[in-house]
Design an enzyme around this catalytic site. Structure first.
Site, PDB file in Angstrom:
ATOM      1  N   ALA A   8       0.846  -1.195   0.000  1.00 44.95           N
ATOM      2  CA  ALA A   8       0.000   0.000   0.000  1.00 44.95           C
ATOM      3  C   ALA A   8       0.882   1.245   0.000  1.00 44.95           C
ATOM      4  CB  ALA A   8      -0.911   0.009   1.230  1.00 44.95           C
ATOM      5  N   CYS A   9       0.723   2.079  -1.022  1.00 42.77           N
ATOM      6  CA  CYS A   9       1.551   3.292  -1.103  1.00 42.77           C
ATOM      7  C   CYS A   9       0.718   4.542  -0.825  1.00 42.77           C
ATOM      8  CB  CYS A   9       2.223   3.396  -2.467  1.00 42.77           C
ATOM      9  SG  CYS A   9       1.061   3.599  -3.838  1.00 42.77           S
ATOM     10  N   THR A  10       1.350   5.672  -0.823  1.00 43.05           N
ATOM     11  CA  THR A  10       0.708   6.925  -0.431  1.00 43.05           C
ATOM     12  C   THR A  10      -0.515   7.258  -1.282  1.00 43.05           C
ATOM     13  OG1 THR A  10       2.988   7.630  -0.156  1.00 43.05           O
ATOM     14  CG2 THR A  10       1.294   9.254   0.321  1.00 43.05           C
ATOM     15  N   GLY A  12      -1.721   5.313  -3.799  1.00 43.09           N
ATOM     16  CA  GLY A  12      -2.492   4.095  -4.056  1.00 43.09           C
ATOM     17  C   GLY A  12      -2.780   3.833  -5.511  1.00 43.09           C
ATOM     18  N   THR A  16       2.187   0.701  -5.203  1.00 43.22           N
ATOM     19  CA  THR A  16       1.551  -0.477  -4.605  1.00 43.22           C
ATOM     20  C   THR A  16       1.665  -1.690  -5.525  1.00 43.22           C
ATOM     21  OG1 THR A  16      -0.067   0.954  -3.509  1.00 43.22           O
ATOM     22  CG2 THR A  16      -0.689  -1.367  -3.772  1.00 43.22           C
TER      23      THR A  16
END
Lengths: 103, 151
Positions: A8-10, A12, A16
């Site tokens: 999960a990245c900032t 999204g 990710t």
């Protein structure tokens, strides 16, 4: 080795999914069993089922943000890194995972 | 909808002769505007730079994935620029960049799920080394689209 994890990245949108692909490819090359869930703008995909989590030797969280469902990993070995680590050096990350499990 | 249909030849450019990050981003933003994906290239660029300020978008292997959510976006899409020369970019492996993949994403994901899912597939393929080498070597729009079928 059996691995489960969440990416999960900032924002999204991008990191990710790149992190998932890189980690999966690196793990499969080593003959590991790996299941990665993504939590992004489109919500949760490839959700981990309870059975797979139960049987996992280790949980890898490649996350830059707070994720849903942390309680699933209670009592498990959890290794948490930013998504960039999974994108940049998935092999080094797996080396580290092996090290932690063997220590 | 398949990934190959989602990749729009109108917003894919090969042999781009740009020497810096900013002019590539301006060029690709204008390409997105002309194809109806965004309605304001300046606002879009500002939002892209906001995301750039949070963290590195050069994912290594000569690929950059600038993106960000912007009110200027009308339609989810992906512009692709294959550069003739390597340019400077903040990257994870300290190499430059030869391929720029610019995502256009609106602020509201509702109603755009199908396209956002396809976008995530595009991102995912960029994690694959074969797709990446094929992209870098692309000489035509068709080469670019075919690259995503490699994996």
């Amino acid at each position: 080795m059996k691995i489960v994890g969440v990416c999960a990245c900032t924002v999204g949108i991008a990191h990710t999914y790149i992190a998932k692909e890189k980690l999966e490819n690196a793990a499969k090359k080593r003959g590991y069993d790996i299941h990665l869930e993504t939590q992004g703008t489109i919500g949760t995909e490839d959700e981990l089922n309870a059975e797979v989590v139960k049987n996992a030797d280790v949980v890898i969280l490649a996350v830059d943000v707070k994720i849903a469902g942390m309680e699933r990993f209670e009592g498990k070995r959890v290794i948490k890194v930013p998504t960039t680590v999974a994108v940049k050096s998935p092999n080094k990350l797996l080396d580290k995972v092996e090290e932690v499990l063997n220590s | 909808m398949e990934l190959e249909e989602f990749l729009d030849p109108q917003v894919i450019k090969v042999g781009m002769k740009k020497n810096d990050k900013k002019s590539v981003l301006i060029d690709l933003s204008n390409v997105l505007k002309n194809a109806g994906y965004i309605d304001d290239a300046e606002i879009f660029l500002e939002d892209i730079y906001k995301r750039e300020s949070i963290g590195i978008t050069g994912i290594g292997n000569y690929i950059a994935i600038p993106h960000g959510k912007s009110a200027a976006v009308k339609k989810v899409g992906v512009a692709i620029g294959i550069l003739e020369n390597e340019i400077e970019w903040e990257t994870m492996d300290d190499n430059g960049v030869k391929v720029v993949i610019l995502f256009s994403v609106g602020n509201d994901p509702n109603g755009a799920e199908t396209h956002l899912r396809l976008l995530s597939k595009v991102a995912q393929r960029l994690g694959n080394d074969e797709v990446v080498s094929s992209l870098i070597e692309s000489k035509s729009v068709q080469d670019v689209i075919k690259s995503f079928k490699t994996a």
